[in-house]
Scaffold this active site. Structure first.
Site, PDB file in Angstrom:
ATOM      1  N   GLU A  32       0.845  -1.200   0.000  1.00 44.57           N
ATOM      2  CA  GLU A  32       0.000   0.000   0.000  1.00 44.57           C
ATOM      3  C   GLU A  32       0.875   1.242   0.000  1.00 44.57           C
ATOM      4  OE1 GLU A  32      -2.840  -0.275   3.215  1.00 44.57           O
ATOM      5  OE2 GLU A  32      -4.059  -1.709   2.103  1.00 44.57           O
ATOM      6  N   ARG A  35      -1.525   9.350   8.927  1.00 40.64           N
ATOM      7  CA  ARG A  35      -1.397   7.914   9.241  1.00 40.64           C
ATOM      8  C   ARG A  35      -0.935   7.122   8.024  1.00 40.64           C
ATOM      9  NH1 ARG A  35      -5.030   3.456   8.446  1.00 40.64           N
ATOM     10  NH2 ARG A  35      -6.788   4.793   7.898  1.00 40.64           N
ATOM     11  N   HIS A  89      -8.729  10.384   2.403  1.00 41.64           N
ATOM     12  CA  HIS A  89      -8.317   9.266   1.546  1.00 41.64           C
ATOM     13  C   HIS A  89      -8.454   9.733   0.105  1.00 41.64           C
ATOM     14  CE1 HIS A  89      -7.829   5.379  -0.240  1.00 41.64           C
ATOM     15  NE2 HIS A  89      -7.613   4.844   0.938  1.00 41.64           N
ATOM     16  N   HIS A  92     -11.353  10.687   5.982  1.00 38.88           N
ATOM     17  CA  HIS A  92     -11.229   9.247   6.186  1.00 38.88           C
ATOM     18  C   HIS A  92     -10.818   8.871   7.603  1.00 38.88           C
ATOM     19  CE1 HIS A  92     -10.551   5.113   5.021  1.00 38.88           C
ATOM     20  NE2 HIS A  92      -9.279   5.161   5.392  1.00 38.88           N
TER      21      HIS A  92
HETATM   22  C1  LIG Z   1     -13.918   2.615   4.615  1.00 34.61           C
HETATM   23  C2  LIG Z   1     -12.788   2.458   5.588  1.00 34.61           C
HETATM   24  C3  LIG Z   1     -11.708   1.642   5.276  1.00 34.61           C
HETATM   25  C4  LIG Z   1     -10.646   1.488   6.175  1.00 34.61           C
HETATM   26  N1  LIG Z   1      -9.629   0.626   5.879  1.00 34.61           N
HETATM   27  C5  LIG Z   1      -8.652   0.425   6.796  1.00 34.61           C
HETATM   28  C6  LIG Z   1      -7.625  -0.544   6.574  1.00 34.61           C
HETATM   29  O1  LIG Z   1      -7.624  -1.251   5.571  1.00 34.61           O
HETATM   30  N2  LIG Z   1      -6.663  -0.687   7.519  1.00 34.61           N
HETATM   31  C7  LIG Z   1      -6.622   0.058   8.657  1.00 34.61           C
HETATM   32  O2  LIG Z   1      -5.706  -0.111   9.473  1.00 34.61           O
HETATM   33  N3  LIG Z   1      -7.601   0.962   8.904  1.00 34.61           N
HETATM   34  C8  LIG Z   1      -8.607   1.150   8.011  1.00 34.61           C
HETATM   35  N4  LIG Z   1      -9.590   2.057   8.277  1.00 34.61           N
HETATM   36  C9  LIG Z   1      -9.597   2.741   9.574  1.00 34.61           C
HETATM   37  C10 LIG Z   1     -10.064   1.749  10.644  1.00 34.61           C
HETATM   38  O3  LIG Z   1     -11.114   0.968  10.140  1.00 34.61           O
HETATM   39  C11 LIG Z   1     -10.544   2.466  11.895  1.00 34.61           C
HETATM   40  O4  LIG Z   1      -9.624   3.441  12.276  1.00 34.61           O
HETATM   41  C12 LIG Z   1     -10.701   1.481  13.041  1.00 34.61           C
HETATM   42  O5  LIG Z   1     -11.496   0.401  12.635  1.00 34.61           O
HETATM   43  C13 LIG Z   1     -11.314   2.188  14.240  1.00 34.61           C
HETATM   44  O6  LIG Z   1     -11.642   1.224  15.194  1.00 34.61           O
HETATM   45  P1  LIG Z   1     -12.241   1.698  16.578  1.00 34.61           P
HETATM   46  O7  LIG Z   1     -12.527   0.458  17.336  1.00 34.61           O
HETATM   47  O8  LIG Z   1     -11.381   2.716  17.162  1.00 34.61           O
HETATM   48  O9  LIG Z   1     -13.623   2.445  16.187  1.00 34.61           O
HETATM   49  P2  LIG Z   1     -14.861   1.921  15.371  1.00 34.61           P
HETATM   50  O10 LIG Z   1     -14.577   0.659  14.679  1.00 34.61           O
HETATM   51  O11 LIG Z   1     -15.358   3.043  14.546  1.00 34.61           O
HETATM   52  O12 LIG Z   1     -15.945   1.622  16.525  1.00 34.61           O
HETATM   53  C14 LIG Z   1     -16.557   2.684  17.210  1.00 34.61           C
HETATM   54  C15 LIG Z   1     -17.621   2.123  18.147  1.00 34.61           C
HETATM   55  O13 LIG Z   1     -18.003   3.138  19.053  1.00 34.61           O
HETATM   56  C16 LIG Z   1     -19.411   3.169  19.175  1.00 34.61           C
HETATM   57  N5  LIG Z   1     -19.799   4.513  19.595  1.00 34.61           N
HETATM   58  C17 LIG Z   1     -19.428   5.696  19.048  1.00 34.61           C
HETATM   59  N6  LIG Z   1     -19.991   6.709  19.741  1.00 34.61           N
HETATM   60  C18 LIG Z   1     -20.735   6.150  20.720  1.00 34.61           C
HETATM   61  C19 LIG Z   1     -21.575   6.667  21.741  1.00 34.61           C
HETATM   62  N7  LIG Z   1     -21.786   7.979  21.903  1.00 34.61           N
HETATM   63  N8  LIG Z   1     -22.201   5.791  22.564  1.00 34.61           N
HETATM   64  C20 LIG Z   1     -22.046   4.456  22.416  1.00 34.61           C
HETATM   65  N9  LIG Z   1     -21.254   3.913  21.461  1.00 34.61           N
HETATM   66  C21 LIG Z   1     -20.617   4.761  20.639  1.00 34.61           C
HETATM   67  C22 LIG Z   1     -19.907   2.766  17.807  1.00 34.61           C
HETATM   68  O14 LIG Z   1     -21.246   2.329  17.909  1.00 34.61           O
HETATM   69  C23 LIG Z   1     -18.895   1.667  17.470  1.00 34.61           C
HETATM   70  O15 LIG Z   1     -19.314   0.477  18.085  1.00 34.61           O
HETATM   71  C24 LIG Z   1     -10.669   2.207   7.391  1.00 34.61           C
HETATM   72  C25 LIG Z   1     -11.747   3.032   7.700  1.00 34.61           C
HETATM   73  C26 LIG Z   1     -12.803   3.149   6.820  1.00 34.61           C
HETATM   74  C27 LIG Z   1     -13.963   4.030   7.176  1.00 34.61           C
END
Ligand SMILES: Cc1cc2nc3c(=O)[nH]c(=O)nc-3n(C[C@H](O)[C@H](O)[C@H](O)COP(=O)(O)OP(=O)(O)OC[C@H]3O[C@@H](n4cnc5c(N)ncnc54)[C@H](O)[C@@H]3O)c2cc1C
Length: 514
Positions: A116, A377, A234, A342
């Site tokens: 990538e 990032r 992105h 993104h």
């Molecule tokens: C389309 C896309 C493609 C991506 N591809 C990649 C990749 O290939 N590789 C990589 O490393 N990263 C990638 N990323 C980034 C990566 O997916 C995210 O940074 C990572 O998954 C974030 O994980 P997290 O657990 O921090 O948050 P999230 O997975 O976003 O989870 C957040 C959680 O918090 C909960 N929440 C939020 N606010 C509240 C609230 N007020 N009350 C209760 N619950 C709440 C939501 O319901 C959810 O359950 C991508 C992102 C996107 C959008």
């Protein structure tokens, strides 16, 4: 009132993997996870490309991954955090596999590693082009083995509960979106794992749940927030006018050989960086932005026609079928692409143990700012950061939890969710999103940011006067959170620009005095 030992706000990769660490080691501790929508809805489930891990020591090394991360981060990463995350990656990968996550393998049984942008080696482990969905599904499935883990879906955390000095966190106030009641969830330790804030912008790859709630809640509780100026765009979101969120065309497709062209079919990225299509996201997004400013067009194109179609379909079945569904046959047609918000590189400031400025409040995953990403990032470092920091937080909580007491009973007024004028809320949300893309988007300049700041203050007054006295409602709370995050992005961008200018002036003076 709900009582648990540990309250986790968020059920993406960060929240779930943190829960699994604790659940395995301490079956006696009660763990409560909140999700504001369906438990699987998160940024995690949309991750495509994969997770960056150095596995083949013959062709790759930790040092190369460290150097790539530091370079992508524009000299603003915390080097010791980068070293920690890169070196702990293989251990965490092993654990994800033990928890049931499957990564693609080659015919010889070795992992198939993708390339990538910004990576000097192919080191991205993936599950076709739906890596995040595989992780989310398997972690949710595995969590069912632990009776001490309870997930509350459709429970929206409104605010953290702290003492008046903001030195202890007692849990959070929570809106049950099904029965419209508001309750208190108390805990000895609280973890914010609420993901990103892409919804602050009109065009984003982030799902509608990504409204920066964790950052806004932490900010209201006086917790330190850093680097919000660094919002990653992105470069290759599928362009469909008016469509939000945008479907992502993964970085890995460029790693696979796809090129970017303007409407005349000319490649342009080598005019901006010698790595062309394999430059980092900030460079490519800015290059596209400049090209579009010059041409007056709304998007450029990705050309995949020269790629091996069978191989493409094997690696990217989801992207292939999405394109086909909307009328793009990638073997004949170019894909229209444009940058979209993104990833939030900054967020709630944490140390290496994922502790925030409140000792029993932790944050990990995209809502946090660990120092790994600096100003930009590196692709596929985000899932990695989430699992590494969830583990570090878990280890620290296991050592310290017995020193934290369960808070005593709280009384809250019996408040119920109140209906709101959702159409009006949408109008205001739209205005914030449009303002942010126009004035605080890919390229940030002082005058635009100042205009954005003025307008955001006015919008804040409008919200206050129109919704004064309204009991909490998801739409209203998300709007307040989006506004808080927008203000943080703008104010921290302005501070950053001023600091940079002062530094440049200072450096020039130093230079002249030598
Ligand atoms: C389309 C896309 C493609 C991506 N591809 C990649 C990749 O290939 N590789 C990589 O490393 N990263 C990638 N990323 C980034 C990566 O997916 C995210 O940074 C990572 O998954 C974030 O994980 P997290 O657990 O921090 O948050 P999230 O997975 O976003 O989870 C957040 C959680 O918090 C909960 N929440 C939020 N606010 C509240 C609230 N007020 N009350 C209760 N619950 C709440 C939501 O319901 C959810 O359950 C991508 C992102 C996107 C959008």
């Amino acid at each position: 009132m709900h009582k648990s030992d540990i309250l986790i706000i968020g059920s993406g990769i960060a929240g779930l993997s943190f829960a699994l660490h604790i659940a395995k080691e301490r079956p006696d501790l009660s763990i409560c996870i909140l999700a504001k929508a369906d438990k699987a809805e998160s940024n995690t489930r949309y991750a495509q490309g994969g997770i960056a891990v150095v596995l083949n020591k013959l062709t790759d090394s930790f040092q190369q991954h460290i150097d790539d991360t530091l370079k992508a981060g524009g000299g603003l990463c915390n080097k010791s955090v980068v070293e920690m995350v890169v070196k702990k990656a293989p251990e965490r990968l092993k654990e994800l596999i033990e928890w049931g996550v499957e990564f693609d393998k080659k015919e010889n049984g070795k992992f198939s590693a993708g390339l990538e942008g910004g990576h000097s080696q192919a080191r991205i482990l993936h599950h076709q082009d739906t890596t995040g969905l595989e992780i989310e599904k398997k972690l949710l499935l595995y969590s069912r083995q632990f009776p001490n883990v309870k997930i509350f879906q459709h429970h929206f955390a409104l605010d953290l509960i702290t003492d008046t000095n903001h030195s202890v966190c007692y849990g959070a106030t929570v809106l049950n979106q099904k029965d419209h009641t508001i309750d208190i969830f108390t805990s000895r330790v609280t973890i914010l794992a609420t993901g990103g804030s892409g919804q602050v912008y009109k065009t984003t790859t982030n799902p509608t749940v990504s409204t920066g709630d964790g950052v806004a809640m932490a900010y209201r509780a006086n917790v330190a927030i850093e680097n919000m100026q660094f919002i990653q765009f992105h470069p290759t979101a599928f362009y469909q006018k008016g469509q939000s969120p945008s479907f992502l065309i993964s970085e890995a497709v460029r790693g696979f050989g796809a090129t970017l062209v303007n409407k005349k079919g000319q490649r342009f990225l080598f005019d901006y960086d010698t790595r062309g299509e394999l430059a980092t996201r900030d460079i490519i997004s800015e290059a596209i932005y400049t090209e579009l400013k010059k041409s007056g067009e709304e998007h450029v194109f990705m050309d995949c026609r020269h790629l091996d179609l069978t191989n493409f379909k094997t690696h990217f079945p989801n992207i292939y079928s999405y394109c086909l569904k909307v009328g793009i046959d990638i073997s004949n047609d170019w894909i229209p692409v444009a940058p979209a918000a993104h990833y939030q590189c900054g967020g709630i400031a944490v140390n290496k143990k994922a502790q925030t400025s409140i000792p029993n409040l932790y944050a990990c995953g995209e809502c946090s700012c660990s120092g790994l990403h600096g100003s930009n990032r590196l692709a596929s470092n985000s899932l990695l950061e989430a699992v590494v920091f969830a583990n570090e937080a878990g280890l620290h909580v296991l050592q310290t939890i017995d020193t934290f007491e369960q808070p005593t009973n709280f009384e809250i007024e019996s408040v119920r969710e109140q209906t709101v004028d959702s159409k009006r809320i949408n109008e205001i949300k739209n205005e914030i999103q449009t303002l942010m893309i126009q004035k605080a988007g890919i390229v940030k300049i002082q005058t635009n940011l100042q205009e954005a700041r003025q307008r955001l203050i006015k919008i804040e007054n409008i919200i206050f006067s129109e919704f004064k006295g309204n009991a909490p409602h998801t739409d209203l709370w998300e709007l307040k959170n989006l506004l808080a995050v927008a203000k943080l992005i703008v104010s921290q961008s302005l501070q950053y620009i001023t600091k940079k200018e002062t530094l440049t002036k200072h450096n020039k003076q130093l230079y002249h005095s030598l």
